[in-house]
Enzyme design. Sequence first.
Site, mmCIF file in Angstrom:
data_model
loop_
_atom_site.group_PDB
_atom_site.id
_atom_site.type_symbol
_atom_site.label_atom_id
_atom_site.label_comp_id
_atom_site.label_asym_id
_atom_site.label_seq_id
_atom_site.Cartn_x
_atom_site.Cartn_y
_atom_site.Cartn_z
ATOM 1 N N HIS A 1 0.918 -1.244 -0.058
ATOM 2 C CA HIS A 1 -0.082 0.026 0.062
ATOM 3 C C HIS A 1 0.901 1.267 -0.060
ATOM 4 O O HIS A 1 1.789 1.610 1.012
ATOM 5 C CB HIS A 1 -0.773 -0.071 1.179
ATOM 6 N N LYS B 1 -0.224 11.085 1.441
ATOM 7 C CA LYS B 1 0.715 10.300 0.234
ATOM 8 C C LYS B 1 -0.116 10.877 -1.331
ATOM 9 O O LYS B 1 0.688 11.174 -1.848
ATOM 10 C CB LYS B 1 0.540 8.707 0.490
ATOM 11 N N ASP C 1 -2.230 3.990 -4.477
ATOM 12 C CA ASP C 1 -2.941 3.113 -3.581
ATOM 13 C C ASP C 1 -2.266 1.820 -3.279
ATOM 14 O O ASP C 1 -1.776 1.491 -2.080
ATOM 15 C CB ASP C 1 -4.211 2.885 -3.962
ATOM 16 N N ARG D 1 19.054 15.252 11.384
ATOM 17 C CA ARG D 1 19.136 16.745 10.963
ATOM 18 C C ARG D 1 20.345 16.848 10.128
ATOM 19 O O ARG D 1 20.343 17.790 9.390
ATOM 20 C CB ARG D 1 18.993 17.594 11.862
#
Length: 330
Positions: free
Chosen positions: A148, A169, A187, A254
């Site tokens: 998915h 998404k 999907d 980071r």
Amino acid sequence: MATKKEFTVLDLIDIDLKEHNSLNLRCIGGRRGLGRIITVPNLNRPGLAIMGFFDSFAFERIQVFGRGEVAAIKNLVNEQNVDSIGQLFSYLLPCCIFTHNLSPEKEFFDKAEKAECPLLQTDLETSEFVIRLTRILANIFAPKKSIHGVLVEVYGLGVLLLGDSGVGKSETALELIERGHRLVADDVVEMHCVNGNVLLGEGANKIIGHHMEIRGLGIINITHLFGVRAIRDSKQIQLVVMLEVWDASKNYDRLGSEEKFMEFLGVNIPKLEVPVKPGRNIPIIIEVAAMNERLKKMGYNSSKEFNQNILKWIESNQARSVYYGSEDVI
């Protein structure tokens, strides 16, 4: 992992291939055997078997007959020595394919008909046909898995967007498409491993593959809205972007120095974890991530260069302090 569907000789003839992938196959005999199952993605040139040598004969493979094999068959027929041809069809061959538009001798044809072994013909040269068919069979028999997510092409890089339902998404992919990138699948993404190290992704359903579900808007057709420039049928997956709701208690990378990977069908794909919260422009972040990944593949790593520059700066300051000494500092 998805279960493999049985692939028959008839499927091989009917497979829809275009231009440089086309096999140009047609059946010229043994039609009752078109339902035979092809079990391995390999080919065999049966020259030795034609001459009567059957040790280690790879009968389970598709048998390809070129000019050399056809000449050998003709020579056996002229000598009335066709026992080896009869023995050839005592094995359950998937099919026999003749290249260069060649046709078998009548004795060969009759024995194939009796054994219900399909005889196919193509106008391609043997070397070109073998290359095409090997590539096609490798794709058909490749391990497959459905997941998915959303697969998009960003700056030529296949980016797989993953995350919990509702994280954004499809909306992110829609913004990327509007910015000129291309949708591969929404999907459900079906991926398959080719050659053991290449992961290809495509839509699990060809009919609805280039549609998207946008909450509050419904189902939209990307092809109709943005044109064929906004879609493609398949793409190699080269980067995974995991979208997740921002967690203030979590320490996110980071500097980019920590490389993470995600494994699919034995292939490790670089993975990024991107936190989502109001105010963050996720599509632009993904664009930069795709460009940065392309730079890495070219041998340039921004975070490693940054770390090296910092180390050089620290070492130069330490060396300067030792050289001058604290009492020499003005």
